[in-house]
Scaffold this active site. Structure first.
Site, mmCIF file in Angstrom:
data_model
loop_
_atom_site.group_PDB
_atom_site.id
_atom_site.type_symbol
_atom_site.label_atom_id
_atom_site.label_comp_id
_atom_site.label_asym_id
_atom_site.label_seq_id
_atom_site.Cartn_x
_atom_site.Cartn_y
_atom_site.Cartn_z
ATOM 1 N N ASP A 13 0.840 -1.203 0.000
ATOM 2 C CA ASP A 13 0.000 0.000 0.000
ATOM 3 C C ASP A 13 0.874 1.252 0.000
ATOM 4 O OD1 ASP A 13 -2.139 -1.706 0.112
ATOM 5 O OD2 ASP A 13 -2.770 -1.170 2.141
ATOM 6 N N GLU A 139 -10.090 -9.507 -5.239
ATOM 7 C CA GLU A 139 -8.937 -8.839 -5.858
ATOM 8 C C GLU A 139 -8.074 -9.852 -6.612
ATOM 9 O OE1 GLU A 139 -8.014 -4.825 -3.261
ATOM 10 O OE2 GLU A 139 -6.904 -6.634 -2.780
ATOM 11 N N GLY A 218 -22.961 -0.012 11.978
ATOM 12 C CA GLY A 218 -22.770 -1.403 12.400
ATOM 13 C C GLY A 218 -23.032 -2.394 11.280
ATOM 14 N N THR A 242 -9.163 2.341 6.085
ATOM 15 C CA THR A 242 -8.589 1.279 5.251
ATOM 16 C C THR A 242 -8.390 0.008 6.085
ATOM 17 O OG1 THR A 242 -7.327 3.024 4.145
ATOM 18 C CG2 THR A 242 -6.743 0.747 3.596
ATOM 19 N N ASP A 246 -11.574 -5.720 6.134
ATOM 20 C CA ASP A 246 -10.724 -6.925 6.250
ATOM 21 C C ASP A 246 -10.712 -7.438 7.685
ATOM 22 O OD1 ASP A 246 -10.126 -6.640 3.574
ATOM 23 O OD2 ASP A 246 -8.399 -5.361 3.971
ATOM 24 N N GLY A 279 -3.088 3.211 8.287
ATOM 25 C CA GLY A 279 -2.624 2.016 7.564
ATOM 26 C C GLY A 279 -3.606 0.876 7.751
HETATM 27 O O1 RIB Z 1 -9.151 -3.498 2.133
HETATM 28 C C1 RIB Z 1 -8.029 -2.667 2.184
HETATM 29 C C2 RIB Z 1 -7.045 -3.065 1.147
HETATM 30 O O2 RIB Z 1 -7.601 -2.846 -0.120
HETATM 31 C C3 RIB Z 1 -5.760 -2.260 1.150
HETATM 32 O O3 RIB Z 1 -4.777 -2.784 2.016
HETATM 33 C C4 RIB Z 1 -5.357 -2.251 -0.296
HETATM 34 O O4 RIB Z 1 -4.237 -3.045 -0.569
HETATM 35 C C5 RIB Z 1 -6.573 -2.753 -1.060
HETATM 36 O O5 RIB Z 1 -6.372 -4.007 -1.518
#
Ligand code: RIB
Length: 303
Positions: A13, A139, A218, A242, A246, A279
């Site tokens: 990133d 991705e 939420g 970001t 995940d 980050g």
């Molecule tokens: O979900 C966040 C991620 O999306 C980042 O870390 C970036 O690499 C993108 O893939």
């Protein structure tokens, strides 16, 4: 200890922090620049490992300097990289990320991630067969997403499909997922529906159970055929969102064995912690931090 397999992307990133997003054609002076490891697959693997899971990642890196750093970073987090391919003459994935006022804009160049193959998923059959849950995002190539859904289904291992970045998928593939975890726009895109349609109606129409993330509102979740239930967000000061999705997905997978309501509650708490630092992985919590937040604030799932 939960055993999790992640099939997904690994990116470096390239993060620029700015006071606001530039308009098209505008040059703006930024405040900070960072090069930090990311990628939806790798982030989910690291988030699950920090929450105490045994994690294996299926993915691909290039033979560039980023590839070495990204691989070392995964190993340092305790992620098993046996099924991460190193591709000769290929670049590693990158994401150019602008962060402003707690929001982000991301452009991903998949590079090696586009070459994660169904054969790699098949080669990981033994570890997938032993897993408590498999996580896959979008991705990487869609044929590899499909192969992951099919293998998990065949082996009776729950596959959590995080449909990001969003694309329309065949209903037949979605039926193979134990849960899909989109936001509202991703769910509409996934189904080829109007994003303005009520999210509850969209959830009802999905061919698999959906855990819908709604940021500061939420998450909503529903088993097939049941009405959706709501889990409130855990309010925090947002530094960088970001990686929040995940972290949410990783926690959902790690705590799935505790039942869906509890897993969604923990996923919301983990995601909240993740946005408090810069980050994608900056704020991803370890178990102790998650437990501390849950002990301080324990909103009950609303019926
Ligand atoms: O979900 C966040 C991620 O999306 C980042 O870390 C970036 O690499 C993108 O893939």
């Amino acid at each position: 200890m939960a055993r999790i397999v992640v099939v997904g992307s690994i990116n470096m990133d390239l993060v620029t922090v700015a006071p606001r997003f530039p308009a098209p054609g505008e040059t703006l002076l930024g405040e900070r620049f960072l090069t930090v490891p990311g990628g939806k697959g790798a982030n989910q693997a690291v988030a699950a490992a920090r929450l105490g899971a045994e994690v294996a990642l299926v993915g691909a890196l290039g033979d560039d300097a980023f590839g070495i750093q990204l691989h070392d970073g995964l190993r340092a987090e305790g992620v098993d990289t046996t099924h991460v391919a190193r591709l000769d003459g290929c670049a590693s994935g990158t994401a150019s990320i602008a962060v402003a006022e707690g929001e982000n804009q991301i452009v991903v160049v998949p590079a090696a991630n586009a070459r994660v193959t169904p054969a790699q998923v098949e080669a990981a059959r033994a570890v997938i067969g032993r897993a408590d849950a498999v996580l896959v995002q979008m991705e990487i190539s869609l044929e590899t997403v499909e192969a992951t859904l099919r293998l998990g289904h065949r082996l009776g291992v729950p596959v959590i499909l995080n449909p990001a970045p969003a694309q329309k998928l065949p209903a037949e593939w979605l039926q193979l997922a134990r849960y899909a975890t989109p936001n509202q726009l991703e769910l509409a895109t996934l189904l080829g529906a109007d994003p303005a349609e009520d999210f509850r109606a969209l959830m009802k129409r999905a061919p698999c159970p959906v855990v819908l993330t709604r940021g500061a509102e939420g998450a909503w979740y529903a088993e097939a055929g049941a009405g959706p239930a709501h889990q409130e967000a855990f309010p925090v000061d947002v530094v960088d969102s970001t990686g929040a999705g995940d972290t949410f997905n990783a926690a959902l997978a790690v705590f799935l064995h505790e039942g869906l309501p509890q897993a969604v509650r923990k996923a919301c708490a983990a995601a909240a912690l993740s946005v408090t630092k810069l980050g994608a992985r900056g704020g991803m919590p370890r178990t102790a931090e998650l437990d501390a937040l849950l002990a301080r604030r324990a909103p009950l799932p609303a019926a």
